[in-house]
Design a protein around this motif. Structure first.
Motif, PDB file in Angstrom:
ATOM      1  N   LEU A 176      34.911 -36.739-107.904  1.00  0.00           N
ATOM      2  CA  LEU A 176      34.715 -35.289-107.749  1.00  0.00           C
ATOM      3  C   LEU A 176      33.236 -34.931-107.760  1.00  0.00           C
ATOM      4  O   LEU A 176      32.809 -34.006-107.065  1.00  0.00           O
ATOM      5  N   ARG A 177      32.457 -35.648-108.561  1.00  0.00           N
ATOM      6  CA  ARG A 177      31.018 -35.402-108.588  1.00  0.00           C
ATOM      7  C   ARG A 177      30.400 -35.766-107.240  1.00  0.00           C
ATOM      8  O   ARG A 177      29.505 -35.072-106.747  1.00  0.00           O
ATOM      9  N   ARG A 178      30.877 -36.819-106.616  1.00  0.00           N
ATOM     10  CA  ARG A 178      30.383 -37.180-105.285  1.00  0.00           C
ATOM     11  C   ARG A 178      30.729 -36.094-104.274  1.00  0.00           C
ATOM     12  O   ARG A 178      29.917 -35.754-103.403  1.00  0.00           O
ATOM     13  N   ASN A 179      31.946 -35.568-104.376  1.00  0.00           N
ATOM     14  CA  ASN A 179      32.322 -34.467-103.480  1.00  0.00           C
ATOM     15  C   ASN A 179      31.363 -33.288-103.640  1.00  0.00           C
ATOM     16  O   ASN A 179      30.959 -32.652-102.659  1.00  0.00           O
ATOM     17  N   GLN A 180      31.000 -32.985-104.893  1.00  0.00           N
ATOM     18  CA  GLN A 180      30.084 -31.877-105.147  1.00  0.00           C
ATOM     19  C   GLN A 180      28.682 -32.198-104.620  1.00  0.00           C
ATOM     20  O   GLN A 180      27.994 -31.330-104.086  1.00  0.00           O
ATOM     21  N   ASN A 181      28.264 -33.457-104.751  1.00  0.00           N
ATOM     22  CA  ASN A 181      26.985 -33.888-104.158  1.00  0.00           C
ATOM     23  C   ASN A 181      26.960 -33.586-102.673  1.00  0.00           C
ATOM     24  O   ASN A 181      25.987 -33.039-102.144  1.00  0.00           O
ATOM     25  N   TYR A 182      28.041 -33.965-102.002  1.00  0.00           N
ATOM     26  CA  TYR A 182      28.128 -33.741-100.553  1.00  0.00           C
ATOM     27  C   TYR A 182      27.999 -32.254-100.220  1.00  0.00           C
ATOM     28  O   TYR A 182      27.236 -31.870 -99.323  1.00  0.00           O
ATOM     29  N   THR A 183      28.730 -31.422-100.961  1.00  0.00           N
ATOM     30  CA  THR A 183      28.687 -29.981-100.695  1.00  0.00           C
ATOM     31  C   THR A 183      27.287 -29.422-100.921  1.00  0.00           C
ATOM     32  O   THR A 183      26.794 -28.608-100.125  1.00  0.00           O
ATOM     33  N   ASN A 184      26.624 -29.847-101.992  1.00  0.00           N
ATOM     34  CA  ASN A 184      25.275 -29.349-102.268  1.00  0.00           C
ATOM     35  C   ASN A 184      24.292 -29.758-101.182  1.00  0.00           C
ATOM     36  O   ASN A 184      23.439 -28.960-100.772  1.00  0.00           O
ATOM     37  N   ILE A 185      24.407 -30.995-100.714  1.00  0.00           N
ATOM     38  CA  ILE A 185      23.519 -31.446 -99.635  1.00  0.00           C
ATOM     39  C   ILE A 185      23.770 -30.634 -98.376  1.00  0.00           C
ATOM     40  O   ILE A 185      22.844 -30.178 -97.704  1.00  0.00           O
ATOM     41  N   LEU A 186      25.034 -30.465 -98.058  1.00  0.00           N
ATOM     42  CA  LEU A 186      25.413 -29.713 -96.859  1.00  0.00           C
ATOM     43  C   LEU A 186      24.887 -28.275 -96.917  1.00  0.00           C
ATOM     44  O   LEU A 186      24.429 -27.723 -95.916  1.00  0.00           O
ATOM     45  N   ARG A 187      24.919 -27.664 -98.108  1.00  0.00           N
ATOM     46  CA  ARG A 187      24.488 -26.268 -98.255  1.00  0.00           C
ATOM     47  C   ARG A 187      22.976 -26.101 -98.252  1.00  0.00           C
ATOM     48  O   ARG A 187      22.451 -25.146 -97.680  1.00  0.00           O
ATOM     49  N   PHE A 188      22.282 -27.028 -98.922  1.00  0.00           N
ATOM     50  CA  PHE A 188      20.878 -26.759 -99.212  1.00  0.00           C
ATOM     51  C   PHE A 188      19.888 -27.598 -98.431  1.00  0.00           C
ATOM     52  O   PHE A 188      18.681 -27.379 -98.549  1.00  0.00           O
ATOM     53  N   LEU A 189      20.353 -28.549 -97.622  1.00  0.00           N
ATOM     54  CA  LEU A 189      19.426 -29.307 -96.788  1.00  0.00           C
ATOM     55  C   LEU A 189      19.005 -28.415 -95.619  1.00  0.00           C
ATOM     56  O   LEU A 189      19.833 -27.990 -94.818  1.00  0.00           O
ATOM     57  N   ASN A 190      17.734 -28.139 -95.544  1.00  0.00           N
ATOM     58  CA  ASN A 190      17.213 -27.138 -94.603  1.00  0.00           C
ATOM     59  C   ASN A 190      16.638 -27.844 -93.378  1.00  0.00           C
ATOM     60  O   ASN A 190      15.461 -28.199 -93.350  1.00  0.00           O
ATOM     61  N   LEU A 191      17.468 -28.038 -92.379  1.00  0.00           N
ATOM     62  CA  LEU A 191      17.062 -28.714 -91.152  1.00  0.00           C
ATOM     63  C   LEU A 191      17.471 -27.879 -89.945  1.00  0.00           C
ATOM     64  O   LEU A 191      18.305 -26.988 -90.044  1.00  0.00           O
ATOM     65  N   GLY A 192      16.894 -28.200 -88.793  1.00  0.00           N
ATOM     66  CA  GLY A 192      17.323 -27.579 -87.549  1.00  0.00           C
ATOM     67  C   GLY A 192      16.762 -26.200 -87.338  1.00  0.00           C
ATOM     68  O   GLY A 192      15.822 -25.758 -88.002  1.00  0.00           O
ATOM     69  N   ASP A 193      17.366 -25.501 -86.378  1.00  0.00           N
ATOM     70  CA  ASP A 193      16.917 -24.180 -85.957  1.00  0.00           C
ATOM     71  C   ASP A 193      17.088 -23.176 -87.085  1.00  0.00           C
ATOM     72  O   ASP A 193      18.199 -22.931 -87.547  1.00  0.00           O
ATOM     73  N   LYS A 194      16.000 -22.587 -87.516  1.00  0.00           N
ATOM     74  CA  LYS A 194      16.055 -21.635 -88.637  1.00  0.00           C
ATOM     75  C   LYS A 194      16.754 -20.332 -88.251  1.00  0.00           C
ATOM     76  O   LYS A 194      17.138 -19.543 -89.118  1.00  0.00           O
ATOM     77  N   LYS A 195      16.938 -20.111 -86.944  1.00  0.00           N
ATOM     78  CA  LYS A 195      17.665 -18.912 -86.519  1.00  0.00           C
ATOM     79  C   LYS A 195      19.161 -19.032 -86.801  1.00  0.00           C
ATOM     80  O   LYS A 195      19.879 -18.030 -86.766  1.00  0.00           O
ATOM     81  N   LEU A 196      19.612 -20.246 -87.046  1.00  0.00           N
ATOM     82  CA  LEU A 196      21.034 -20.464 -87.296  1.00  0.00           C
ATOM     83  C   LEU A 196      21.335 -20.403 -88.783  1.00  0.00           C
ATOM     84  O   LEU A 196      22.041 -21.250 -89.343  1.00  0.00           O
ATOM     85  N   ASN A 197      20.806 -19.412 -89.464  1.00  0.00           N
ATOM     86  CA  ASN A 197      20.979 -19.290 -90.913  1.00  0.00           C
ATOM     87  C   ASN A 197      22.432 -19.239 -91.371  1.00  0.00           C
ATOM     88  O   ASN A 197      22.769 -19.809 -92.404  1.00  0.00           O
ATOM     89  N   PRO A 198      23.320 -18.555 -90.662  1.00  0.00           N
ATOM     90  CA  PRO A 198      24.713 -18.497 -91.156  1.00  0.00           C
ATOM     91  C   PRO A 198      25.410 -19.849 -91.139  1.00  0.00           C
ATOM     92  O   PRO A 198      26.444 -20.010 -91.778  1.00  0.00           O
TER      93      PRO A 198
END
Length: 1100
Positions: free
Chosen positions: A537-559
């Motif tokens: 479950l902690r690994r699942n939460q790691n994945y979610t946090n990375i997915l949410r807070f890794l700031n890559l790509g076009d910044k116009k696609l904020n949503p």
């Protein structure tokens, strides 16, 4: 101060907040979380009558907080959140109900620190005199440091080191290192003791550099007459100034040697007419021994592939004459046999413009794949296209175990070892990109990057360019690219996320790199997740946090999170998911591994189980695993797994597991094929084995329209009849945002109408038609584009689900789509609607990946013989070389939900803007889960087809089942524009059938829990529902054919047919355009090939 309040939940997700309030189940329950749409703002979530109401808390210019409550209520400002919450305990302040019961935060389970949870060692910080106590000697830390290194030195083999160097190192660790530490404490960071040691050890090297650099400088000048005076001055400075650090001089010496090598090769290449300024890969000539049947007797033949000259030779003996060959532009197509995995058909054009079909059988499947890759490389190398439409990407991940690499790690980059591997003949074919992710990497960034570049230079003869390198503690990602692609790359971004203890330590986390390659966006994430079998479950939460807070790509696609920001996203690393067996099964697991019973063990693979339940990596794909678990080995061997570990708390079990993985997620209807996925056998310095993956990826160019922009008609994209089924308890209104790089601007719809509430979900109808205006109307450009969709709330402007629609789906006419909405990696609903593309007519450009096809073996094809295509039949290959391109994907025998599906109208209905001229074009169905006609069922004695079995492993040996996330409701009927569908006419020869109604464009969803009943299918429906594959490659086929008699047209089935049929594999379509059968579906030979004349393509 709010951090200490029980009602403040920080950056939890909106869905998590709803879950907590639902569990509270009392009106007036509330919590406050961070806003997902505005940085620095908050969201007040209140439960009332089992619905969640959300109010934004916004700071003003003076950083005072106010609640966006109901209109007409005076706005009140507060300095801190605590005062605001206290005030809204009072009723009648604009909320649906006053605050009553704060919902407590969920306490996170404290993690045990791991042995490697310390950051890389940094130099000691500066201390002032005030920081040091009078009775505490300053040199004490240095003395312990000295003892540590002297002890390490004593345990090392110094037999090969000169005695004077041994003494110098001992002296440094005994005294000088303490003096260096004192210097650092006093603010001097030059480390004079270390400098003195390196100068002493490198004394001879220094003098040698001074001796050889002038000679190299003269040679460099001779090769480059344009050499600027500044460069020569720098080289003279290097050669004369022996006071510079040895590392600095060596670095410049290395650069000089590389430069000399590049210029010398360039001069030699130019002298023999070899084009290209960069050092290019010289792929050696390869000869394949094959068999060719002649009059039923197999005859030995030799196929000689010369990639550099662009020729394919057909020889009867290995040393025979080479008078019979075909140039690259006369090799029209390669057609892989789907039944015989070693058979290949080569379609070539002779000098007399006749088409020949030559059939060969290779020694094995890997040889056939190697041959195909060489031919594809040849076509690419000699292509006249200014920009590539397909590239190859190498993705590798390795937990190095805090140990340096061995001298030879070539096998990793050549995809050699276990699993799905490349043939030896493909060793010298370079990838366009190399993406290398490491964990527990002890090397410095530059040292590791130079190591990789040197290996690739050795293998490919190419000096690869570095796109990016990024590290978080010992987690690192490196991206290298061929020199010729350097100018095609832009918008490079790097970022990292910590997920260690309390999300503050970087021993666990992720690093990422993103960039644009011409018109295609790429994202790469290398992650090292929490270890321990019990910490799933902690690994699942790691994945979610990375997915949410890794700031890559076009910044116009904020949503949108990173799973929607890129055309192609690759996620690699030590994900640390384990096999969920009890520790008592350790010996049994090892026995199964030795017997290669991987599929049985993979049933208990935590990552696979979590993915099947939609908890992580939703809509990602992973190639089938056919290699042994990559963790945990005894070091310096791959024979034994070290699955026990003695700790202070007792014996810890690390059962053999597939910890190291590569997954990917791409936009709908783009070309991506995994060519290799496995692990090495011979790299043994770590307790993990390196994992490799190789992908063939379609890319779009930076488009320049051939049309006159002033005279070209304005294109348009219409989206209509959208209905969203959202999994939420929020009481709010919604609208849709459309984003795309092909649009002039982001487009928002009007507020939708909430149609129906049920427990935990809401249906929203967006009835108005939306017109999107593309920046370029050329269809060749638009068909490579995608529309990103985001459903947002009107109260907080926060996303309730995102999805993606491919414009290629609307290539021919109005198309209905169904998209699974996700947010922060979770499924949040389903969006259905219709899309229509208005654009000018054009002939699609053939892509490089259309060169290789896969055909279903047909008994009729045996009758076809060489000659003119107008006089004989070439079996049209099924384009299933890329299952993802059609929306079908398979892993370990299960259908993986892609998150989207399309259902098309009949091909004889002209689309607006294209007219009746498109009657020769055909629509197609790329339904992920849904058959395009009526539901069907299979008899118990029918076996699953092997169509999608991986030819490198043989049949999977089990039937395919439907994934859990596929039990969606059937799509509601959508009404297309009336002008799109003229009244249907009764087909020729079908007088006995009832009149055909106006087509109803439905897409059905198969569900494992609710199987559809098999109903007889009225055969006249086939005249309207003709989903076939997109065919952009004619493969040298003659374009003009005389029309067939009406009663014999493949599009009209025989009247006596009354069986239930799947129209994706029926004779009413040409073979080439016929989509593949589902893995769980087979048909009799008679159903597949009714007795109608086989003429290649039907012509209207």
């Amino acid at each position: 101060m709010q951090n200490n309040q029980p009602w403040y939940h920080g950056n939890i997700t909106r869905s998590k907040a709803e879950d907590l309030l639902s569990k509270a189940a009392r009106d007036g329950s509330f919590l406050i979380r961070d806003s997902e749409s505005i940085q620095g703002a908050y969201a007040l979530c209140v439960l009332y009558q089992n619905c969640v109401y959300t109010y934004r808390i916004l700071p003003n210019e003076d950083k005072k907080l106010s609640v966006q409550a109901s209109e007409g209520v005076p706005i009140r400002f507060f300095t801190i959140l605590t005062d605001l919450v206290d005030a809204y305990y009072s009723p009648n302040l604009g909320l649906v109900t006053h605050l009553q019961f704060p919902v407590q935060r969920e306490e996170e389970v404290e993690e045990e620190p791991e042995p490697n949870s310390l950051p890389p060692q940094l130099p000691p910080r500066n201390f002032t005199a005030n920081d040091v106590k009078e009775n505490e000697p300053v040199e004490q830390p240095s003395k312990s440091l000295s003892d540590t290194y002297l002890m390490r030195l004593q345990h090392m083999d110094l037999s090969t080191i000169p005695e004077e160097h041994q003494m110098a190192m001992q002296e440094y660790f005994r005294t000088s290192i303490c003096l260096d530490a004192e210097q650092v404490q006093n603010g001097n960071l030059n480390l004079p003791g270390l400098k003195k040691l390196t100068m002493a050890i490198c004394k001879n090297l220094n003098s040698e550099i001074s001796r050889i650099v002038p000679a190299l400088e003269v040679f460099h000048k001779a090769l480059d007459q344009q050499l600027s005076p500044g460069t020569g001055q720098l080289l003279r400075q290097i050669s004369t100034d022996s006071g510079q650090s040895v590392s600095f001089r060596l670095e410049h010496l290395t650069k000089l040697l590389y430069s000399i090598e590049d210029k010398a090769r360039s001069s030699v290449f130019e002298s023999i007419g070899y084009e290209g300024g960069h050092r290019k890969s010289l792929i050696p000539i390869v000869t394949f021994e094959v068999k060719q049947e002649s009059l039923g007797i197999p005859t030995k033949m030799f196929l000689k592939v010369d990639v550099e000259s662009g020729k394919l030779y057909f020889k009867k003996s290995k040393d025979g004459p080479e008078d019979k060959f075909f140039v690259h532009n006369k090799i029209l197509q390669l057609v892989k046999s789907q039944k015989m995995h070693a058979k290949l058909v080569i379609v070539v054009e002779t000098e007399k413009e006749k088409i020949l079909r030559k059939e060969f059988v290779f020694d094995n499947t890997k040889k056939r794949e190697g041959f195909c890759q060489l031919l594809q490389q040849m076509k690419n190398k000699h292509s006249e296209k200014p920009e590539p439409d397909m590239i190859t990407v190498f993705v590798g991940t390795w937990n190095m175990g805090d140990a340096g690499p061995p001298p030879n790690i070539h096998s990793w980059f050549q995809c050699k070892g276990q699993g799905k591997t490349r043939d030896d003949t493909a060793d010298h074919i370079p990838h366009d990109f190399y993406v290398i992710g490491t964990q527990e990497d002890p090397l410095g960034e530059k040292e590791w990057a130079d190591t990789i570049k040197g290996i690739l230079r050795n293998i490919t003869n190419i000096s690869f360019k570095q796109v990016a390198i990024h590290s978080l503690w010992s987690i690192r990602i490196v991206v290298l690219v061929k020199p010729e692609h350097e100018n095609r790359i832009s918008h490079v971004f790097c970022d990292s996320v910590k997920t260690g203890i309390a999300n503050t330590l970087g021993n666990k986390g992720a690093v990422g790199v993103s960039f644009m390659f011409n018109g295609t966006s790429f994202g790469f994430v290398n992650s090292h997740l929490t270890s321990g079998s019990e910490k799933k479950l902690r690994r699942n939460q790691n994945y979610t946090n990375i997915l949410r807070f890794l700031n890559l790509g076009d910044k116009k696609l904020n949503p949108f999170d990173i799973t929607h920001r890129f055309t192609h996203l690759f996620w690699l690393g030590d994900l640390n998911y384990r096999i969920e067996y009890p520790s008592t099964e350790a010996d049994n697991i090892v026995a199964k591994i030795k017997q290669q019973q991987y599929q049985e063990l993979l049933k208990k693979d935590q990552l696979g189980m979590e993915r099947n339940e939609g908890k992580v990596f939703l809509h990602f794909d992973e190639e089938e695993i056919t290699f042994a678990p990559t963790y945990r080995f005894e070091r310096d061997t791959r024979e034994n797994y070290a699955y026990t570990k003695v700790k202070a708390t007792g014996i810890k079990y690390n059962l053999p597991s597939w910890c190291d993985r590569v997954l990917r997620k791409s936009y709908p209807l783009v070309h991506v094929v995994c060519q290799a996925y496995g692990c090495t056998n011979d790299i043994m310095t770590s307790d993990h084995s390196p994992v490799f993956a190789s992908f063939e990826v379609g890319v779009a160019s930076q488009f320049v329209s051939k049309q006159d922009l002033n005279s070209a008609p304005q294109g348009g994209i219409q989206i209509m009849n959208c209905k969203a089924n959202l999994l939420t308890k929020s009481k709010t209104k919604f609208f849709i945002e459309y984003h795309s790089s092909c649009l002039e601007k982001t487009v928002k719809t009007s507020e939708g109408e909430n149609m129906e509430y049920s427990d935990g979900s809401i249906k929203v109808w967006f009835g108005s038609q939306v017109e999107l205006t593309p920046i370029i109307s050329d269809p060749e450009y638009l068909l490579d584009q995608h529309i990103l969709i985001c459903v947002k709330s009107t109260d907080c402007d926060e996303s309730y689900g995102e999805g993606c629609v491919a414009l290629r789906a609307a290539q021919f006419s109005y198309t209905e789509f169904q998209v699974t909405l996700t947010h922060h990696g979770e499924k949040t609903g389903v969006l259905t609607g219709g899309i229509q593309l208005h654009t000018s007519e054009c002939k699609p450009t053939e892509k490089l990946y259309d060169f290789i096809k896969i055909e279903k073996d047909d008994a009729v094809s045996a009758k076809c013989k060489g000659g003119d295509l107008n006089k004989f039949c070439i079996p049209q290959p099924l384009d299933i070389s890329n299952p993802n391109y059609m929306g079908v994907s398979f892993k370990s025998g299960s259908v993986v939900d892609k998150g989207w599906s399309y259902s098309m109208p009949p091909k004889n209905v002209p689309s607006a803007g294209q007219g009746g001229k498109d009657s020769k074009k055909v629509a197609y169905d790329v339904g992920t889960r849904s058959p395009p006609a009526k539901p069907f069922s299979l008899g118990e004695d029918e076996k699953a087809t092997g169509m999608f079995d991986n030819p490198l492993y043989g049949s999977m040996g089990k039937s395919h089942g439907w994934g859990k996330d596929q039990d969606l409701q059937q799509k509601d009927h959508l009404t297309p524009p009336e002008v799109m569908y003229p009244p249907s006419k009764t087909a020729d020869g079908d007088q006995e059938r009832p009149p055909v109604p106006t087509p109803r464009n439905r897409s059905f969803t198969c569900s494992e829990t609710k199987p559809q009943q098999s109903n007889p299918i009225v055969s006249h429906q086939s005249t309207h529902k003709k989903p076939v594959m997109p065919s952009r490659s004619e493969g040298g086929m003659a374009p003009n054919r005389p029309p067939l008699p009406a009663k014999s047209r493949p599009g009209i089935p025989e009247p006596q047919t009354s069986k239930p049929r799947d129209y994706r594999d029926s004779s009413e379509f040409p073979n080439k355009l016929r989509p593949p059968a589902r893995p769980s579906q087979t048909q009799s030979h008679k159903d597949l090939h009714p007795e109608v004349p086989k003429m290649g393509r039907s012509v209207k």
